[in-house]
Design an enzyme around this catalytic site. Structure first.
Site, PDB file in Angstrom:
ATOM      1  N   CYS A 116       0.819  -1.228   0.000  1.00 20.21           N
ATOM      2  CA  CYS A 116       0.000   0.000   0.000  1.00 20.21           C
ATOM      3  C   CYS A 116       0.848   1.271   0.000  1.00 20.21           C
ATOM      4  O   CYS A 116       0.356   2.344  -0.353  1.00 20.21           O
ATOM      5  CB  CYS A 116      -0.933   0.008   1.195  1.00 20.21           C
ATOM      6  SG  CYS A 116      -2.090  -1.367   1.165  1.00 20.21           S
ATOM      7  N   HIS A 256      -3.088   7.486   1.837  1.00 17.39           N
ATOM      8  CA  HIS A 256      -3.514   6.145   1.436  1.00 17.39           C
ATOM      9  C   HIS A 256      -4.871   5.882   2.082  1.00 17.39           C
ATOM     10  O   HIS A 256      -5.090   6.219   3.244  1.00 17.39           O
ATOM     11  CB  HIS A 256      -2.493   5.116   1.905  1.00 17.39           C
ATOM     12  CG  HIS A 256      -2.982   3.715   1.769  1.00 17.39           C
ATOM     13  ND1 HIS A 256      -3.493   3.233   0.591  1.00 17.39           N
ATOM     14  CD2 HIS A 256      -3.073   2.688   2.672  1.00 17.39           C
ATOM     15  CE1 HIS A 256      -3.862   1.972   0.757  1.00 17.39           C
ATOM     16  NE2 HIS A 256      -3.621   1.623   2.015  1.00 17.39           N
ATOM     17  N   ASN A 286      -9.923   0.180  -0.247  1.00 19.43           N
ATOM     18  CA  ASN A 286      -8.458   0.234  -0.216  1.00 19.43           C
ATOM     19  C   ASN A 286      -7.932  -0.362  -1.525  1.00 19.43           C
ATOM     20  O   ASN A 286      -8.037  -1.567  -1.737  1.00 19.43           O
ATOM     21  CB  ASN A 286      -7.971  -0.562   0.999  1.00 19.43           C
ATOM     22  CG  ASN A 286      -6.456  -0.556   1.141  1.00 19.43           C
ATOM     23  OD1 ASN A 286      -5.730  -0.168   0.221  1.00 19.43           O
ATOM     24  ND2 ASN A 286      -5.980  -0.997   2.285  1.00 19.43           N
TER      25      ASN A 286
END
Ligand code: UT7
Length: 329
Positions: A116, A256, A286
């Site tokens: 990520c 993020h 996500n």
């Protein structure tokens, strides 16, 4: 390192697969509810790639849009850095596939793997190539088909992720003698960290060398959450201090997008008003390495980010890895 060259983000683009899956649709398939997902994560829906639609397809569309937005021909690109955890194949690098799709036959293209945090890592790598004089026009991409590594029986992870891609174009620009580096448009600094002691908090239980299978995402969510808020607040503080800036100087944070509660917790820790945080987690979930450039593209296209604004990008993911980049628009 001080440098008379700096990289400036001159274009941005993104792409989401057409198929949208809502929380209600997931609740019809697994033991979960829209209420739980919304309350614990802020996620309401996510985009999922169609059968046969692979990471390089999403990356290519985002890159095409970023180049168009920059008004730059693909021929000018001499570096492609693509962040992904879900490459089309174990090798070659997905970046080389995108290179071919864009009709580029020169320069270098390679992938970066920081889950990520991947986009912030890739941006940092490309920025350093530009500052070192090794690239003049770089395409930096975050692209994922994360749905392909989810265990759709594990409600603790499968509701959290989505697919997508985002890209930016970096151009080398000289920093004029006497110019105020903090006020001049471009990437001011990047800050990367990892701590492999926490490998097992978030990982995939397969791979070419270990199991010869692709594997599925496994996560100790609560532990990752705890590290995320602490590490992100720390690295954001470091990025600001490195440039002699304060949280109040920030116009936008583009984080993020893992969990709305992490976004709120980090903003609170830094005393940054929630209105200055760009949020897409409700609609994208996500998307791992794609989430930062997807959110950035949204805030640029709807006019929230304006020339002169100070923008902070930050991310944290498996590894554990985390990082931040401070950008003057
Ligand atoms: O992008 C990389 C970084 N990743 C992250 O930052 C993720 C960080 N972690 C998180 O966002 C949160 O920890 C989660 C959203 C993953 C989980 O939220 P939580 O508040 O930490 O919940 P939990 O895992 O402690 O689970 C609480 C309860 C459990 O039930 P019991 O044991 O209390 O009876 C779970 O079984 O919620 C249950 N649960 C669910 N219930 C309905 C877990 N997933 C679900 C679900 N639907 N999808």
């Amino acid at each position: 390192m001080t440098s008379s060259i700096r990289s400036r983000i001159v274009g941005c683009g993104s792409f989401l697969p057409a198929q949208v899956v809502t929380n209600e649709e997931l609740a019809a398939r697994i033991d979960t509810t829209d209420e739980w997902i919304t309350a614990r994560t802020g996620i309401r829906r996510r985009h999922i790639a169609a059968a046969g639609e692979v990471t390089s397809d999403l990356a290519f569309q985002a890159s095409r849009r970023a180049l168009e937005n920059a008004g730059i021909n693909a021929d000018a690109v001499d570096l492609i850095v693509l962040a992904t955890t879900t490459p089309d194949n174990t090798f070659p690098a997905t970046a080389t596939k995108v290179q071919a799709m864009l009709g580029i036959h020169h320069g270098a293209a390679f992938d970066v793997q920081a889950v990520c945090s991947g986009f912030v890592y890739a941006l940092s790598v490309a920025d350093n190539f530009v500052k070192a004089g090794q690239a003049r026009t770089a395409l930096v991409i975050g692209a994922e088909t994360f749905s392909r590594i989810l265990d759709w029986e594990d409600r603790g992870t499968c509701v959290l992720f989505g697919d997508g891609a985002g890209a930016v174009v970096l151009r080398a620009e000289p920093l004029a003698d006497g110019a105020d580096p903090v006020r001049t448009p471009g990437i001011l600094s990047t800050h990367l960290y990892s701590d492999g002691r926490y490998n097992d908090l978030l990982y995939v239980d397969g791979g070419p060398s270990s199991t010869q299978t692709v594997g599925h995402v496994r996560m100790q969510g609560k532990e990752v959450f705890r590290h995320a808020v602490v590490n992100l607040a720390e690295v954001v503080g470091e990025a600001l201090a490195a440039n002699g800036l304060q949280p109040a100087d920030l116009d936008w944070i583009v984080p993020h997008q893992a969990n709305k509660r992490i976004l709120d917790g980090t903003a609170r820790k830094l005393s940054i008003p929630a209105e200055r945080v760009v949020v897409t987690v409700d609609r994208h979930a996500n998307t791992s390495a794609a989430s930062v450039p997807l959110a950035l593209d949204e805030a640029l296209r709807d006019g929230r980010i304006q020339p002169g604004h100070l923008v902070l990008l930050e991310a944290m993911g498996g590894g554990l890895t985390w990082g931040a980049a401070l950008v003057r628009w």
